[in-house]
Design a protein around this motif. Structure first.
Motif, PDB file in Angstrom:
ATOM      1  N   THR A 100       2.686   4.557  -5.881  1.00 52.69           N
ATOM      2  CA  THR A 100       1.364   2.608  -5.311  1.00 52.69           C
ATOM      3  C   THR A 100       3.272   1.908  -5.473  1.00 52.69           C
ATOM      4  N   PHE A 101       3.427   1.508  -3.938  1.00 51.51           N
ATOM      5  CA  PHE A 101       4.320   0.232  -4.662  1.00 51.51           C
ATOM      6  C   PHE A 101       3.759  -1.020  -4.196  1.00 51.51           C
ATOM      7  N   THR A 102       4.457  -1.907  -4.777  1.00 55.62           N
ATOM      8  CA  THR A 102       4.354  -3.138  -4.317  1.00 55.62           C
ATOM      9  C   THR A 102       5.388  -3.803  -3.429  1.00 55.62           C
ATOM     10  N   ARG A 134       0.372  -4.694  -2.386  1.00 54.59           N
ATOM     11  CA  ARG A 134      -0.002  -3.508  -3.006  1.00 54.59           C
ATOM     12  C   ARG A 134      -0.074  -2.168  -1.966  1.00 54.59           C
ATOM     13  N   PHE A 135       0.734  -0.960  -2.019  1.00 58.78           N
ATOM     14  CA  PHE A 135       1.069   0.469  -1.017  1.00 58.78           C
ATOM     15  C   PHE A 135       0.618   1.363  -1.438  1.00 58.78           C
ATOM     16  N   GLU A 136      -0.021   2.718  -0.526  1.00 54.60           N
ATOM     17  CA  GLU A 136      -0.088   3.948  -1.453  1.00 54.60           C
ATOM     18  C   GLU A 136       1.193   4.472  -0.939  1.00 54.60           C
ATOM     19  N   ALA A 137       1.808   5.294  -0.639  1.00 57.22           N
ATOM     20  CA  ALA A 137       2.710   6.238  -0.012  1.00 57.22           C
ATOM     21  C   ALA A 137       2.152   7.572  -0.849  1.00 57.22           C
ATOM     22  N   PRO A 138       1.464   8.008   0.508  1.00 63.72           N
ATOM     23  CA  PRO A 138       0.326   9.026  -0.327  1.00 63.72           C
ATOM     24  C   PRO A 138       2.028  10.529   0.281  1.00 63.72           C
ATOM     25  N   PHE A 139       2.979  10.106   0.873  1.00 61.89           N
ATOM     26  CA  PHE A 139       4.222  11.447   1.060  1.00 61.89           C
ATOM     27  C   PHE A 139       5.285  10.383   0.548  1.00 61.89           C
ATOM     28  N   PRO A 140       5.769  10.299  -0.976  1.00 60.01           N
ATOM     29  CA  PRO A 140       6.942   9.534  -1.639  1.00 60.01           C
ATOM     30  C   PRO A 140       8.030  10.120  -0.792  1.00 60.01           C
ATOM     31  N   SER A 141       8.000  11.584  -0.519  1.00 65.27           N
ATOM     32  CA  SER A 141       9.408  11.723   0.456  1.00 65.27           C
ATOM     33  C   SER A 141       9.814  11.037   1.314  1.00 65.27           C
ATOM     34  N   LEU A 142       8.158  10.893   1.831  1.00 59.61           N
ATOM     35  CA  LEU A 142       8.911  10.283   3.638  1.00 59.61           C
ATOM     36  C   LEU A 142       9.504   8.719   3.599  1.00 59.61           C
ATOM     37  N   LEU A 143       8.643   8.445   2.208  1.00 59.32           N
ATOM     38  CA  LEU A 143       9.679   7.119   1.895  1.00 59.32           C
ATOM     39  C   LEU A 143      11.482   7.088   1.642  1.00 59.32           C
ATOM     40  N   ASP A 144      11.251   8.616   1.341  1.00 54.33           N
ATOM     41  CA  ASP A 144      12.850   8.978   0.162  1.00 54.33           C
ATOM     42  C   ASP A 144      13.723   8.929   1.636  1.00 54.33           C
ATOM     43  N   ALA A 145      13.209   9.891   2.639  1.00 55.10           N
ATOM     44  CA  ALA A 145      14.267  10.136   4.121  1.00 55.10           C
ATOM     45  C   ALA A 145      14.434   8.499   4.759  1.00 55.10           C
ATOM     46  N   ALA A 146      13.620   7.709   4.586  1.00 52.69           N
ATOM     47  CA  ALA A 146      13.684   6.629   5.456  1.00 52.69           C
ATOM     48  C   ALA A 146      14.251   6.108   5.268  1.00 52.69           C
TER      49      ALA A 146
END
Length: 245
Positions: A100-102, A134-146
């Motif tokens: 989860t990220f703010t 707040r927002f949940e990233a179901p697949f944090p690696s997708l955010l890492d890639a972005a």
């Protein structure tokens, strides 16, 4: 021993499962729940009843209605348990834990304000709103890639638009692999009447197909990406040559 295990009243069982007393009584009336142990005219419930109600909740979450659950349990409780075991295995396929990220954390990470970028991230499935901040990233690696793509000089909006398109195409790819499992493993199993001793074989096939599908997808992607890069760079070289001329 049973007296020690069955120590929950129906109210206690409701509190443990999050169900209402009325729903539990309705499930009992349908025969979905084993009878309680009666002591001094009070019904007491235990781990077996708790597990059964949790099974019913999971099956409902998977789209089964109560009539369908009733038919499934009347045939074999073990079959329902095996089905849920396979379903849980599918849920654990990704191996990632959501984060989860703010809003401020996302802005700091990507160097951009929320607004349209957040909307695109939600549309692409990279983020799921929890509340206003707040927002949940179901697949944090997708955010890492972005984040890596943005660091390479690609605008965030372009990266998110590409992710959205890729997700749509991956859905059709996933469909093909699931179709393989259903047609070549599950269908013969179904036609044989779901033999109890075949469940481990079905589960083993699923466990083998999941990593193999990922391996095949990565290999095909590398092959096609190599072709696309070579083709694109060839065109760019041609343009450079024409420009010099």
């Amino acid at each position: 021993m049973a007296a020690q295990e069955n120590d929950l009243t129906i109210e206690g069982l409701a509190a443990e499962t999050g169900m209402t007393v009325r729903n539990i009584r309705s499930h009992s009336a349908r025969g979905l729940l084993p009878a309680p142990e009666v002591r001094d005219r009070v019904g007491y419930y235990g781990p077996r009843h708790l597990a059964r109600l949790q099974m019913i909740q999971e099956l409902q979450a998977d789209g089964f209605n109560l009539k369908g659950i009733e038919r499934l349990l009347s045939q074999s409780v073990g079959a329902a348990e095996q089905f849920l075991s396979i379903r849980r295995a599918l849920d654990g396929f990704d191996g990632e834990q959501p984060r989860t990220f703010t809003r401020d954390e996302l802005s700091e990470r990507f160097g951009t304000h929320a607004g349209d970028a957040l909307k695109r991230a939600i549309k692409a499935g990279a983020l799921v709103p929890v509340d206003e901040d707040r927002f949940e990233a179901p697949f944090p690696s997708l955010l890492d890639a972005a984040e890596g793509v943005v660091a390479a000089g690609v605008p965030l909006d372009h990266a998110l638009a590409a992710i959205h398109k890729v997700r749509g195409r991956c859905r059709s790819i996933s469909h093909e692999f699931v179709k393989l499992f259903l047609e070549d493993v599950w269908k013969p199993f179904e036609e044989d009447g779901y033999p109890e001793d075949h469940w481990p074989r079905v589960r083993e096939a699923l466990d083998q197909l999941r990593p193999l599908s990922l391996q095949a997808l990565v290999a095909v992607y590398r092959m096609t990406m190599s072709d696309e890069v070579e083709k694109a760079l060839g065109k760019q070289l041609e343009r450079m040559a024409n420009r010099k001329a």
